[in-house]
Design a protein around this motif. Structure first.
Motif: not given
Ligand code: HEM
Length: 417
Positions: A95, A102, A106, A258, A261, A308, A310, A360, A362, A366-367, A369
């Motif tokens: 992240i 990245h 990923r 995970g 959130t 988040f 940048r 919500g 993202g 590329p990032h 969720c």
């Molecule tokens: C309602 C639940 C969730 C919300 C609101 C949420 C929100 C987000 C957001 C806003 C980002 C974007 C970060 C960015 O752009 O810098 C993100 C990335 C990410 N989320 Fe979620 N998330 C949730 C659930 C989960 C779950 C269940 C998992 C895994 C089990 C997860 C794993 C990740 C990962 C690994 C990234 C990074 C992706 C990357 O950098 O390529 N998230 N999430």
């Protein structure tokens, strides 16, 4: 421009204001011609940076997410002050990285989130939700967050990684500290926000991270010697694999991203569906047809992740504002999700909203969720179980919110059935 005290996002007490007051502050910020510049607070051990631009409009958040070559996630996306590179990788894994680092990570970890793997998990998810509701019924009405909402996400991720059940509570305590290190309930410190207390909170955060890292790394070593076909075996073996350090950091990212959130989304959902009985009726009259829309509307309305960061890789103009190389910007998802130029009647909770281009999970890019689909599945199975077995379930009173400028957390929510 100097910010008036009620708009100063850098002050911790701002994040303790009632939600409606904060949303009103963001509405006023959206109405300004340009994003405001917010001065940074001094943080012990880390120091204080100059400050950041607050991106509060949907168009800015979406474009900065999409244009990762200019709006970089390095040196860190999950911290306002810069962290040393090793610490940023340690606590943020991919992240906090740009491509190609990245993209490599990923690509490897995405294997765990393919539709095939997720559909294989369906039965396990339903069983876990049923067991949690069994226990909640046996315990009787009380705190929805600790009895129900927080239990599922941590269990799902630990099960995916092969972390034995005896460690689940310990993992949850650690993730609470990592994301709640400004909140006296989790740190056990006095709520005075002195430098000493902030420093103590950071030490607790580091210790929690080290302990999770050790747990995952140990499991990785075992699976390297004796693969069992679980997710960790998949990640540490094969042509492209994670090192022990990468596995530990990825585990921290997964459990924190995970569980801290999704639990909030599940809890807000109960509160919103209690406060809006007509929406609840709509959902229950066609659960399968409306539940995905409901999950997305809950995530838009509640926005469990507030922002988040940048950092600009070069001078750049976006939507009429000029940024300089090295400038920091914060992507305020909570504000973008109430942007009146994108959402009709943005303060209305409407599970039939279509389209619902919320950010919500993202912005596009590329990032975006990695766990968005899994989060929707967890919310769906939990609501199905709850509304089928406890048709009169409802929340009682106001939630007890986490004090944080990063996670829109619900620590406790009383409920009855
Ligand atoms: C309602 C639940 C969730 C919300 C609101 C949420 C929100 C987000 C957001 C806003 C980002 C974007 C970060 C960015 O752009 O810098 C993100 C990335 C990410 N989320 Fe979620 N998330 C949730 C659930 C989960 C779950 C269940 C998992 C895994 C089990 C997860 C794993 C990740 C990962 C690994 C990234 C990074 C992706 C990357 O950098 O390529 N998230 N999430």
């Amino acid at each position: 421009m100097t910010l008036s005290a009620d708009l100063d996002l850098s002050q911790i007490p701002f994040w303790g204001l009632p939600q409606a007051e904060r949303m009103e502050a963001f509405r006023r910020l959206r109405a300004l011609e340009h994003p405001v510049f917010v001065r940074e607070q001094y943080v012990p051990f880390v120091g204080g940076g100059p400050g950041y631009y607050a991106l509060v409009r949907h168009a800015d958040v979406a474009e900065a997410s999409r244009n990762a070559a200019v709006f970089s996630s390095e040196p860190c996306a999950n911290s306002i002050p810069d962290m040393p590179r090793w610490l940023s990788a340690y606590f943020g894994s991919m992240i906090n990285m740009d491509d190609p680092r990245h993209a490599r990570l990923r690509r490897i970890v995405s294997r765990a989130f393919t539709p095939r793997i997720l559909s294989k998990m369906e039965e396990d998810l339903a069983r876990a939700a049923a067991e949690i509701v069994d226990e909640a019924i046996a315990e009787g009405p009380g705190d929805f967050v600790t009895q129900v909402a927080a239990r599922l996400p941590v269990r799902v991720i630990c099960d995916m990684m092969g972390i034995p059940a005896k460690y689940h509570d310990m993992v949850l305590r650690r993730t609470n500290i990592i994301l709640g290190n400004a909140d006296p309930e989790y740190t056990g410190l006095a709520p005075d926000f002195s430098r000493l207390n902030v420093a103590r909170g950071l030490v607790q955060l580091l210790r929690a991270g080290f302990s999770l890292n050790r747990l995952a790394a140990r499991l990785g070593d075992e699976r390297r010697k004796r693969p069992t076909g679980d997710l960790v075996s998949l990640l540490v073996n094969g042509d492209e694999r994670l090192t022990s350090q990468e596995l530990g950091s990825f585990f921290i990212l997964l459990v924190v991203a995970g569980s801290e959130t999704t639990r909030n989304a599940i809890a807000y959902g109960l509160k919103l569906l209690t406060d809006h009985p007509e929406q609840r009726e709509l959902l229950l009259s066609d659960f399968d047809g409306r539940v995905v829309g409901a999950c997305d509307e809950i995530v838009r309305y509640a926005t469990p992740v507030i922002q988040f960061r940048r950092t600009l890789t070069r001078d750049h103009e976006m939507n009429g504002t000029a940024y300089k190389k090295g400038d920091k910007v914060l992507l305020f998802y909570n504000s973008a999700n109430r942007d009146e130029s994108v959402f009709t009647d943005p303060d209305a909770f409407d599970i039939t909203r279509d389209p619902n281009p919320h950010v919500g999970f993202g912005g596009p890019g590329p990032h975006y969720c990695l766990g968005a689909h899994l989060a929707r599945r967890e919310m769906t199975v939990m609501y199905r179980e709850l509304f089928t077995r406890l048709p009169d379930i409802r929340s009682v009173g106001e939630p007890d919110f986490l004090l944080s400028n990063f996670i829109n957390g619900v620590k406790h929510l009383r409920y009855t059935f």
